[in-house]
Structures are given as structure tokens and as C-alpha cells.
Design an enzyme around this catalytic site. Structure first.
Site, short mmCIF file in Angstrom:
data_model
loop_
_atom_site.label_atom_id
_atom_site.label_comp_id
_atom_site.label_asym_id
_atom_site.label_seq_id
_atom_site.Cartn_x
_atom_site.Cartn_y
_atom_site.Cartn_z
N GLY A 99 2.55 -16.06 41.00
CA GLY A 99 2.94 -15.93 39.70
C GLY A 99 1.85 -15.54 38.68
N GLY A 101 2.80 -10.58 39.62
CA GLY A 101 3.32 -11.80 39.82
C GLY A 101 3.96 -12.16 38.44
N LYS A 146 -5.44 -19.17 34.19
CA LYS A 146 -4.06 -19.45 35.03
C LYS A 146 -3.28 -20.34 34.55
CE LYS A 146 -5.62 -17.23 39.60
NZ LYS A 146 -5.68 -17.52 40.87
N LYS A 198 0.07 -6.05 56.27
CA LYS A 198 1.47 -6.23 55.83
C LYS A 198 2.45 -6.00 56.84
CE LYS A 198 0.28 -4.77 51.09
NZ LYS A 198 0.50 -3.78 50.08
N HIS A 227 -7.42 5.24 50.62
CA HIS A 227 -6.06 5.17 50.02
C HIS A 227 -5.76 6.40 48.99
CE1 HIS A 227 -5.44 0.49 50.60
NE2 HIS A 227 -5.88 1.17 51.84
#
Length: 311
Positions: free
Chosen positions: A11, A16, A44, A138, A270
Site C-alpha cells: 500500500g 498501492g 513509508k 506473474k 518491454h
């Protein structure tokens, strides 16, 4: 219908933190995993405390403590993972397998959304090395979810604007080029670009929707399906300055991998799939799997408005 309770893992990260805010904004009782591993990371902590002030609940847990993860997921109906999967930051995709085990043991979670939010890994089995690892990992997580028969939704959010739009898809900066812009091929291959807050909004919209259960949902705002040259022209119109355009062939672009460090090689691969192959737009998506069709009430950010922040 009563809104689900949501736990966001990761988060404090890039996407997040936006998911936490979207969950709160949409009226969900929202929990954020406060990982012991954060140690003395002041930024954080400040972010977590801001979530708490906004109404979220902090739940202490650790990926090295299975019981703490089980206890955390038992508090909620939905778990959303936003753990980092980009190599130039931290790459923690397979750490989610511990989360899958905790969800499996808890047996109470009605929906799990693993950390994906980019290209659909189910369509990237052909990807170039070394960037293929992102999609392979993934898929390992997906298989674990499905083998454990955990109800799930996968989110394919394509290109985040911060990484692809403000810089007109230039790889070495996040800001618009001042004089010269590099075009991939003829610059006409279509991609899909999103505002990051919109990604979070659509993600949270799916969690209580029976239409999205055990499906991949694609975020394809129709006005944000653009080619690189269209992005460049959009910026030129806004800024009032024409850029000098240079082109690079697919062969020459892939040759850039030689001698680059690992994260750069991943990124080049990518970019190749997005801007030469067109992997984000070379297939059809059914209406029931496309977020803007499912949630027409969301007024998504158009990329010309997104670009205005750079003026």
C-alpha cells in the site's frame, strides 16, 4: 449490497497508495499491511500514518511470518496486492506466493487481485529475454491462485502515464523532451495509456462486481488508445513547439540491449513489445472484460489533460 472489506498489500508503493485512496473513496473498510520489513523507512511510515488519518486501518504483518499474513487476510473479504514488479525498483512478484498460501489457509477471502497492472502476462509467453521473467513470474502466481481455487480478478492496466506519456515514451527520462524525440519505427503503433489514479479507481470498482469474477479485466479507455506520434503531436499542440523527430528501426532498437545493465535490457524488451509489436492493442477485448464499458460512470483522464501538468 454491503461493500467488501479490503486489505491492500504494498500500500505504500506507486500504485498501492492510489488503491488505498480509491478504496477509501469508494466507501470500503480499508486495511493496509504494515510490513515489519519497512524498518526505519520514514517516507513509508508517513504514508501509512496518512492512511490511518484518512480512515484506513493498519495491520502489522511480515512475509517471513506466515501466521501474521493469515491473521491479516482473515480480517477482510478482498485482498489487493500491489507489490512491485519492476526491475529498476524492486521485483517481488514471487513473494506473492506466500500471500496465496495465507489466503488459501484462511479460506475466507472472496476475491484476490494479484499485482499485475501492466501487459496481460497470459498473452506474453513469446516475450523476449530477459524481460520475459516478468510475465513468467506473474503466470506462476496465477497458476498458484487457480490451483488453490481462490476467487480472483486480474487487472491489465497497460501503460501508466507517468512512465510513458509525460516523456513521450522516451526511455531515459520522465519529462517531455525539449528539442528531439525518438520515434519507434514510424511511431504509428497503437498503445493504451492511463492516469494512475484511474487505474486504482477501476481496480477497486471490480472487487464486488460478479461480472469480473475469475476474469482478466482490461483498462482500455477508447480516447487513450493512441500511437506514439499522436502523443508527440498532442504535446506539440499544447506546448506550441515542434520537436525534431528521429526514428529507430526494430533491429537497431533491440541492438541497444548489448552492454546495458539488466533492468535496461528488461525495459528495452518491454518497449519493443509495446511500440513495435503492438502487444496492447493487437487483440480484441469483449465488452464484459473492458473496464470503461463496465463502469461508464468513471470520467477517466484523457491524455491531453494528463500532459498539461508538464507545461
Amino acid at each position: 449490497m454491503e461493500k467488501s472489506k479490503v486489505l491492500v498489500v504494498g500500500g505504500t508503493g506507486f500504485i498501492g497508495k492510489r488503491i488505498v485512496r480509491a478504496s477509501l473513496a469508494q466507501g470500503h473498510e480499508t486495511y493496509v499491511l504494515q510490513r515489519r520489513e519497512a524498518g526505519v523507512d520514514v517516507e513509508k511510515l508517513e504514508l501509512l500514518l496518512s492512511f490511518k488519518k484518512a480512515g484506513a486501518r493498519l495491520v502489522e504483518g511480515s512475509f517471513s511470518d506466515h501466521r501474521s499474513l493469515v491473521d491479516a487476510v482473515k480480517l477482510v473479504d478482498v485482498v489487493i496486492s500491489a507489490m512491485s514488479g519492476v526491475h529498476f525498483r524492486s521485483h517481488n512478484i514471487l513473494m506473492q506466493l506466500k500471500l496465496v498460501e495465507a489466503i488459501k489457509e484462511a479460506g475466507t477471502v472472496k476475491r484476490f487481485l494479484p499485482s499485475e497492472f501492466g501487459m496481460d502476462p497470459g498473452r506474453m509467453g513469446h516475450a523476449l529475454e530477459p524481460g520475459k521473467v516478468t510475465f513468467d513470474e506473474k503466470m506462476v502466481v496465477r497458476r498458484a491462485i487457480e490451483e488453490a481455487q481462490i476467487p480472483h480478478t486480474y487487472i491489465s492496466a497497460n501503460c501508466f502515464g507517468i512512465y510513458f506519456v509525460g516523456n513521450l515514451a522516451q526511455m531515459t527520462t520522465l519529462l517531455p523532451p525539449k528539442d528531439n524525440v525518438l520515434l519507434y519505427g514510424d511511431g504509428n503503433v497503437k498503445a493504451v495509456f492511463l492516469d494512475e489514479d484511474d487505474v486504482a479507481t477501476y481496480t477497486v470498482k471490480t472487487i464486488d462486481d460478479p461480472r469480473t469474477l475469475n476474469k482478466t479485466i482490461y483498462l482500455r479507455p477508447p480516447e487513450n488508445i493512441l500511437s506514439q506520434i499522436e502523443l508527440v503531436q498532442m504535446w506539440e499542440k499544447l506546448s506550441g513547439k515542434e520537436l525534431t523527430k528521429h526514428t529507430i528501426s526494430a533491429q537497431d532498437f533491440l541492438a541497444l540491449m548489448k552492454g546495458r545493465d539488466y533492468p535496461e535490457q528488461v525495459g528495452i524488451g518491454h518497449f519493443y513489445h509495446i511500440f513495435y509489436e503492438g502487444c496492447l492493442t493487437n487483440f480484441e477485448v469483449e465488452d464484459e472484460q473492458e473496464a470503461t464499458k463496465l463502469y461508464p460512470e468513471v470520467d477517466y483522464t484523457r491524455m491531453d489533460d494528463y500532459l498539461k501538468r508538464y507545461l
